[in-house]
Design a protein around this motif. Structure first.
Motif, PDB file in Angstrom:
ATOM      1  N   HIS A  58      57.918  30.004 107.851  1.00  0.00           N
ATOM      2  CA  HIS A  58      59.084  30.844 107.561  1.00  0.00           C
ATOM      3  C   HIS A  58      60.353  29.991 107.566  1.00  0.00           C
ATOM      4  O   HIS A  58      60.393  28.927 108.162  1.00  0.00           O
ATOM      5  CB  HIS A  58      59.209  31.962 108.609  1.00  0.00           C
ATOM      6  N   HIS A  59      61.374  30.515 106.907  1.00  0.00           N
ATOM      7  CA  HIS A  59      62.672  29.842 106.902  1.00  0.00           C
ATOM      8  C   HIS A  59      63.365  30.065 108.234  1.00  0.00           C
ATOM      9  O   HIS A  59      63.150  31.065 108.913  1.00  0.00           O
ATOM     10  CB  HIS A  59      63.549  30.377 105.764  1.00  0.00           C
ATOM     11  N   SER A  62      65.163  33.489 108.817  1.00  0.00           N
ATOM     12  CA  SER A  62      64.432  34.754 108.694  1.00  0.00           C
ATOM     13  C   SER A  62      64.261  35.411 110.069  1.00  0.00           C
ATOM     14  O   SER A  62      64.215  34.730 111.097  1.00  0.00           O
ATOM     15  CB  SER A  62      63.057  34.528 108.056  1.00  0.00           C
ATOM     16  N   GLN A  64      61.630  36.770 111.212  1.00  0.00           N
ATOM     17  CA  GLN A  64      60.339  36.381 111.769  1.00  0.00           C
ATOM     18  C   GLN A  64      60.467  35.070 112.547  1.00  0.00           C
ATOM     19  O   GLN A  64      59.952  34.929 113.659  1.00  0.00           O
ATOM     20  CB  GLN A  64      59.274  36.218 110.664  1.00  0.00           C
ATOM     21  N   TRP A  65      61.164  34.097 111.928  1.00  0.00           N
ATOM     22  CA  TRP A  65      61.344  32.803 112.571  1.00  0.00           C
ATOM     23  C   TRP A  65      62.146  32.961 113.859  1.00  0.00           C
ATOM     24  O   TRP A  65      61.800  32.358 114.888  1.00  0.00           O
ATOM     25  CB  TRP A  65      62.063  31.836 111.625  1.00  0.00           C
TER      26      TRP A  65
END
Length: 94
Positions: A58-59, A62, A64-65
């Motif tokens: 992931h970036h 993001s 999620q990151w």
């Protein structure tokens, strides 16, 4: 053979076996307690490593990151707390 001599030999053999058994019990207890101390640290280290692998997918901006980054930090703090609680030096930690 006289019964007294036989009793003496049985007593000596029993003492040797008892001392050996006590030594083995001490050794087993140390190995078990080492496993109890190191096992959770190894599991937490595996989770931290997996989290790092997933973060790479992931970036950095993001959600999620960000979530994985915070969770990884919490796992790392837990690892350090357990390491200090069990008095395990860095060289012996997984």
């Amino acid at each position: 053979m006289d019964i007294n001599v036989l009793s003496l030999w049985v007593g000596i053999l029993g003492s040797v076996v008892t001392i050996g058994s006590l030594g083995y019990a001490i050794y087993s207890t140390r190995q078990f307690s080492k496993g109890v101390r190191i096992g959770p640290l190894q599991s937490i280290r595996n989770l931290i490593d997996r989290m790092e692998e997933e973060k790479k997918k992931h970036h950095g901006d993001s959600p999620q990151w960000q979530t994985m980054h915070h969770t990884q930090g919490d796992l790392d703090a837990l690892f350090k707390n357990l390491q200090s609680m069990f008095n395990i030096p860095d060289k012996d930690a997984p």
